[in-house]
Design an enzyme around this catalytic site. Structure first.
Site, short mmCIF file in Angstrom:
data_model
loop_
_atom_site.label_atom_id
_atom_site.label_comp_id
_atom_site.label_asym_id
_atom_site.label_seq_id
_atom_site.Cartn_x
_atom_site.Cartn_y
_atom_site.Cartn_z
N GLU A 122 4.13 1.92 -0.57
CA GLU A 122 4.90 1.90 -1.81
C GLU A 122 4.13 2.02 -2.87
O GLU A 122 4.36 2.76 -4.03
CB GLU A 122 5.83 0.57 -1.85
CG GLU A 122 6.89 0.56 -0.84
CD GLU A 122 8.16 1.82 -0.92
OE1 GLU A 122 7.86 2.82 -1.67
OE2 GLU A 122 8.96 1.65 -0.20
N PHE A 163 -13.65 -0.30 17.06
CA PHE A 163 -14.17 0.13 18.09
C PHE A 163 -15.65 0.51 18.31
O PHE A 163 -16.45 0.03 19.28
CB PHE A 163 -13.46 1.39 18.63
CG PHE A 163 -11.93 1.16 19.21
CD1 PHE A 163 -11.44 -0.14 19.16
CD2 PHE A 163 -11.11 2.37 19.59
CE1 PHE A 163 -10.13 -0.16 19.51
CE2 PHE A 163 -9.84 1.93 20.05
CZ PHE A 163 -9.41 0.63 19.90
N ARG A 202 -10.63 -1.02 10.60
CA ARG A 202 -10.10 0.13 10.93
C ARG A 202 -10.53 0.54 12.22
O ARG A 202 -11.31 -0.17 12.76
CB ARG A 202 -10.39 1.13 9.98
CG ARG A 202 -9.53 1.15 8.66
CD ARG A 202 -9.57 2.17 7.81
NE ARG A 202 -10.76 1.84 6.78
CZ ARG A 202 -11.01 2.51 5.51
NH1 ARG A 202 -10.15 3.59 5.48
NH2 ARG A 202 -11.90 2.34 4.69
N TYR A 213 0.84 -1.19 -0.02
CA TYR A 213 -0.13 0.15 -0.03
C TYR A 213 0.79 1.26 -0.20
O TYR A 213 0.67 2.08 -0.79
CB TYR A 213 -0.87 -0.21 1.13
CG TYR A 213 -1.99 1.16 1.27
CD1 TYR A 213 -2.97 1.26 0.47
CD2 TYR A 213 -1.60 2.22 2.28
CE1 TYR A 213 -3.84 2.17 0.52
CE2 TYR A 213 -2.65 3.22 2.43
CZ TYR A 213 -3.80 3.25 1.39
OH TYR A 213 -4.47 4.14 1.82
P1 NAD Z 1 -12.66 2.03 0.59
O1 NAD Z 1 -12.08 0.63 0.59
O2 NAD Z 1 -13.99 2.26 1.27
O3 NAD Z 1 -13.05 2.44 -1.07
C1 NAD Z 1 -11.78 2.13 -2.07
C2 NAD Z 1 -13.13 1.76 -3.31
O4 NAD Z 1 -12.13 1.45 -4.33
C3 NAD Z 1 -13.85 0.72 -3.23
O5 NAD Z 1 -15.23 1.18 -3.50
C4 NAD Z 1 -13.32 -0.23 -3.79
O6 NAD Z 1 -14.36 -1.31 -4.25
C5 NAD Z 1 -12.73 0.20 -5.08
N1 NAD Z 1 -11.64 -0.43 -5.60
C6 NAD Z 1 -10.60 -0.97 -5.03
N2 NAD Z 1 -9.92 -1.72 -5.93
C7 NAD Z 1 -10.38 -1.19 -7.16
C8 NAD Z 1 -9.78 -1.51 -8.62
N3 NAD Z 1 -8.80 -2.44 -8.69
N4 NAD Z 1 -10.64 -1.24 -9.34
C9 NAD Z 1 -11.79 -0.53 -9.23
N5 NAD Z 1 -12.12 -0.30 -7.87
C10 NAD Z 1 -11.44 -0.73 -6.86
O7 NAD Z 1 -11.57 2.95 0.94
P2 NAD Z 1 -11.52 4.52 1.20
O8 NAD Z 1 -11.54 4.93 2.88
O9 NAD Z 1 -12.96 5.19 0.64
O10 NAD Z 1 -10.48 5.17 0.59
C11 NAD Z 1 -10.36 5.95 -0.59
C12 NAD Z 1 -9.08 6.22 -1.15
O11 NAD Z 1 -8.65 7.17 -0.11
C13 NAD Z 1 -8.00 5.19 -1.39
O12 NAD Z 1 -7.34 5.33 -2.41
C14 NAD Z 1 -7.27 5.25 -0.32
O13 NAD Z 1 -6.11 5.06 -0.44
C15 NAD Z 1 -7.39 6.68 0.19
N6 NAD Z 1 -7.30 6.97 1.53
C16 NAD Z 1 -8.04 6.55 2.56
C17 NAD Z 1 -7.77 6.93 3.87
C18 NAD Z 1 -8.82 6.74 4.98
O14 NAD Z 1 -8.47 7.00 6.14
N7 NAD Z 1 -10.08 6.24 4.50
C19 NAD Z 1 -6.51 7.40 4.21
C20 NAD Z 1 -5.59 7.71 3.36
C21 NAD Z 1 -5.75 7.56 1.93
N1 UDP Z 2 -5.95 -0.35 15.89
C1 UDP Z 2 -6.39 -0.82 17.16
N2 UDP Z 2 -7.36 -1.76 17.41
C2 UDP Z 2 -8.10 -2.17 16.32
C3 UDP Z 2 -7.90 -1.67 15.19
C4 UDP Z 2 -6.55 -1.06 14.88
O1 UDP Z 2 -5.66 -0.73 18.28
O2 UDP Z 2 -9.01 -3.07 16.58
C5 UDP Z 2 -4.90 0.48 15.91
C6 UDP Z 2 -3.68 0.06 14.65
O3 UDP Z 2 -2.87 -0.87 15.32
C7 UDP Z 2 -3.17 1.34 14.59
C8 UDP Z 2 -4.47 2.42 14.69
O4 UDP Z 2 -5.16 1.74 15.36
O5 UDP Z 2 -2.28 1.62 15.28
C9 UDP Z 2 -4.86 2.78 13.55
O6 UDP Z 2 -5.40 1.71 12.83
P1 UDP Z 2 -6.09 1.78 11.35
O7 UDP Z 2 -6.06 0.57 10.73
O8 UDP Z 2 -7.41 2.38 11.55
O9 UDP Z 2 -5.32 2.69 10.50
P2 UDP Z 2 -3.72 2.78 10.01
O10 UDP Z 2 -3.10 2.03 10.80
O11 UDP Z 2 -3.76 2.43 8.53
O12 UDP Z 2 -3.49 4.41 10.21
#
Ligand code: NAD
Ligand code: UDP
Length: 311
Positions: free
Chosen positions: A145, A189, A184, A143
């Site tokens: 990289e 939680f 997540r 993810y």
């Molecule tokens: P999510 O998993 O809910 O949404 C991702 C969507 O992309 C899904 O609908 C999935 O079906 C679709 N998808 C995945 N692979 C695909 C492919 N090969 N072809 C077509 N569709 C595909 O995740 P999200 O939280 O809504 O994240 C959306 C974007 O934001 C992602 O690029 C993620 O890396 C980025 N992002 C999210 C967060 C966060 O905290 N939610 C943080 C950093 C970056």
């Molecule tokens: N985490 C946790 N309990 C859970 C799920 C995640 O303590 O049930 C921790 C996880 O190890 C990380 C933080 O919460 O330190 C955020 O995790 P998340 O998967 O939401 O996001 P990311 O690690 O990608 O920032």
């Protein structure tokens, strides 16, 4: 204005689509439904400004558009580690295909990158100028990289082809429509609390994250797309909480008798994360406005409904 939203059936993408349609824009949602949910976009199926295409972005697609919002990629560690090679392909080939499409039709394109490009940061808080501390060979690398090469591709398409690119580095975002099983921390939680199960804290809970409510994030994405900023921009909350503090907040808001259980910290789990938001504040006039207290309330209300519907 025709907008393509890849990953539009997902958590953030579907909120973005709601907002774009509300603003009277046309939207083509592209999704392969790996982590997307039809319920998220179902209400738009009869909207003449909305089209849905089931498509995997690792394959090229030929469409017309003015703006491409490239969000397709699983975001939760559980999902992106399920098939890490596919995750890397989605990041590289998916972004390559969308940049190619943007070039062909001369569209503006926004890449959803991530705070994970900073890895386990040794500089705190993180400015956009920080090059990060990412493990190349760990379980999060597909993810982290993947997003780094996606950013590199964007920057090279801009340099070589003068493409109109935007790069947003999204920090932990939460809210309604997260999948209950996506692993997540906020969804875990809240779902555990609503089912009277102990909250699972990984490690000792001293690691930090800065949690941004999804509506704030979407406003930031739209401001960035409408700006002329080509360099990466951090968007997220700069209120930093330990995971233990988050657990205490969820417990206070749901059931004060809940227990915590401590589980091993996954490898490469970043110890701290908080954005410097100066660029977004100054150039986009953007800042998050939803407190964690309020955002968690909205999220609890939503998950209550989902869990009741499932019973
Ligand atoms: P999510 O998993 O809910 O949404 C991702 C969507 O992309 C899904 O609908 C999935 O079906 C679709 N998808 C995945 N692979 C695909 C492919 N090969 N072809 C077509 N569709 C595909 O995740 P999200 O939280 O809504 O994240 C959306 C974007 O934001 C992602 O690029 C993620 O890396 C980025 N992002 C999210 C967060 C966060 O905290 N939610 C943080 C950093 C970056
Ligand atoms: N985490 C946790 N309990 C859970 C799920 C995640 O303590 O049930 C921790 C996880 O190890 C990380 C933080 O919460 O330190 C955020 O995790 P998340 O998967 O939401 O996001 P990311 O690690 O990608 O920032």
């Amino acid at each position: 204005m025709i907008n393509i939203v890849t990953g539009g059936a997902g958590f953030i993408g579907s909120h973005l689509i709601d907002k774009l349609l509300h603003n009277g824009e046309q939207v083509i949602c592209i999704d392969n439904f790996f982590t997307g949910n039809k319920e998220n976009i179902y209400k738009h199926l009869n909207n003449r400004n909305f089209e849905l295409i089931r498509h995997d972005v690792v394959e090229p697609i030929f469409l017309e558009a003015d703006k491409i919002w490239h969000l397709a990629c699983p975001a939760s560690p559980v999902h992106y580690q399920y098939n890490p090679i596919k995750t890397a392909k989605t990041s590289f080939l998916g972004t390559y295909n969308m940049l190619g499409l943007a070039k062909r039709v001369n569209a503006r394109i926004l890449l959803a990158s991530t705070s994970e490009v900073y890895g386990d940061p040794q500089i705190h808080p993180q400015p956009e100028s920080y090059n990060g501390n990412v493990n190349i060979n760990g379980i999060r690398s597909c993810y982290d990289e993947g997003k780094r090469i996606a950013e590199t591709l964007c920057s090279d398409y801009r340099r070589i082809h003068n493409l109109d690119t935007r790069i947003v580095r999204i920090f932990n975002t939460y809210g309604p429509r997260m999948l209950p099983n996506d692993g997540r921390v906020v969804s875990n939680f809240v779902c555990q609390a609503l089912q009277n199960k102990p909250l699972t804290i990984y490690g000792d809970g001293s690691q930090t994250r800065s949690f941004c409510f999804v509506d704030d994030l979407v406003n930031g994405l739209i401001k960035l797309m409408n700006s002329d900023l080509h360099d990466p921009v951090n968007i997220g909350s700069n209120y930093e909480f330990t995971i233990k503090q988050l657990a205490e907040l969820v417990r206070k808001k749901t059931n004060p008798n809940l227990e915590f259980i401590f589980k091993p910290l996954p490898s490469d789990d970043p110890l701290q994360r908080k954005p410097i938001l100066e660029l977004a504040n100054k150039e986009l006039l953007w800042e998050p406005t939803t407190s964690l207290e309020n955002g968690i309330d909205y999220t609890i209300t939503w998950f209550k409904k989902i869990i009741q519907e499932d019973l």
